[in-house]
Design an enzyme around this catalytic site. Structure first.
Site, PDB file in Angstrom:
ATOM      1  N   SER A  59       5.930   1.817   1.510  1.00  0.00           N
ATOM      2  CA  SER A  59       5.614   0.899   0.645  1.00  0.00           C
ATOM      3  C   SER A  59       5.100   0.891  -0.861  1.00  0.00           C
ATOM      4  O   SER A  59       5.711   2.063  -1.704  1.00  0.00           O
ATOM      5  CB  SER A  59       5.371   0.123   1.071  1.00  0.00           C
ATOM      6  N   ASP A  85      15.304  -3.271   5.751  1.00  0.00           N
ATOM      7  CA  ASP A  85      14.337  -3.471   5.001  1.00  0.00           C
ATOM      8  C   ASP A  85      14.748  -5.226   3.782  1.00  0.00           C
ATOM      9  O   ASP A  85      15.496  -4.750   2.546  1.00  0.00           O
ATOM     10  CB  ASP A  85      13.822  -2.631   4.199  1.00  0.00           C
ATOM     11  N   HIS A 112      11.099  -3.203   6.870  1.00  0.00           N
ATOM     12  CA  HIS A 112      10.077  -2.446   6.092  1.00  0.00           C
ATOM     13  C   HIS A 112       9.207  -1.883   6.822  1.00  0.00           C
ATOM     14  O   HIS A 112       8.224  -0.964   6.332  1.00  0.00           O
ATOM     15  CB  HIS A 112       9.869  -3.757   5.193  1.00  0.00           C
TER      16      HIS A 112
END
Length: 249
Positions: A101, A198, A228
């Site tokens: 991320s 996601d 995610h």
């Protein structure tokens, strides 16, 4: 779990970390926004690196986990500097960066700042430029006005009981560290892993990054149904495979 060691950066921030000795190239795990080094991906990869006899580093950015500072005082530039200091002081030789991320954005900034230390990059739901393209772009006009006038707002989080504090400094510093608006040359192989379910970093972000980077060996793997967190056993196996691919060269 053993207690972490601490590194004091040139800026005076104390970074909690766990370092595993082993063969190179080493692995550096770069966590996400408001996450820490005790998460599933970080600890799983440390165990995997130990079994493989490979050097590994995981750490908490300032304001995260067990490191010093308050989260709301930090920004992308600070956390990138933390990562650079950790790599410089705690690793030797070439490294494969594994960025989750926000960690994917940090990895891209490190690749630009210290390319001589990076031999490969694995992005897990990489989120470059998210402060601008997700946060700022998604704010209502009233939120934009408030953050500029008061310096901060709070937004709900799907990953914590308390809201995230988003500061004007985070937004403005993010603009100074964007990577998708200028040439992004990555002279090493890149593997991007992205879940189709996601909701925080949608597939078009991964496609945009893949298209934008100047990289002779870049691949994007889309995983149907993955979210995610990308922490299910089959997801983690894909991360292992991507690292193996990069380190077998």
């Amino acid at each position: 779990m053993p207690a972490p060691e601490f590194l004091t950066t040139p800026e005076g921030r104390r970074l909690a970390h766990h370092r595993l000795p082993g063969a190179g190239p080493g692995l550096v795990f770069l966590g996400g926004f408001m996450s820490d080094m005790t998460g599933t991906k970080a600890t799983h990869l440390e165990a995997w690196a130990r079994a493989e006899g490979r050097a590994f580093l995981r750490f908490d950015y300032s304001g995260h986990g067990q490191s010093s500072g308050a989260f709301a005082d930090g920004c992308i530039g600070d956390w990138s500097a933390d990562a650079a200091a950790a790599i410089a002081a705690l690793t030797e030789g070439p490294q494969v960066l594994v960025g989750s991320s926000m960690g994917g954005w940090i990895a891209l900034l490190l690749a630009r700042a210290m390319p001589e230390r990076v031999v490969g990059l694995v992005g897990i739901a990489a989120a470059p430029d998210f402060t601008e393209d997700s946060m700022w772009a998604g704010f209502a006009e009233a939120q934009r006005t408030r953050i500029m006038a008061e310096g901060r707002i709070e937004i709900p989080s799907a990953y914590a009981d308390s809201p995230y504090t988003i500061t004007r400094r985070l937004i403005e510093d993010g603009r100074a560290n964007l990577v998708l608006r200028t040439p992004l040359r990555l002279p090493f192989p890149v593997r991007l892993l992205q879940g189709t379910a996601d909701e925080d970093v949608p597939v078009p972000v991964a496609l945009r990054l893949l298209d934008h980077m100047d990289c002779a060996d870049a691949r994007l793997t889309l995983v149907k149904g993955a979210d995610h967190r990308f922490s299910e056993p089959d997801n983690l196996a894909l991360v292992e495979a991507a690292i193996t691919d990069l380190t077998a060269r």
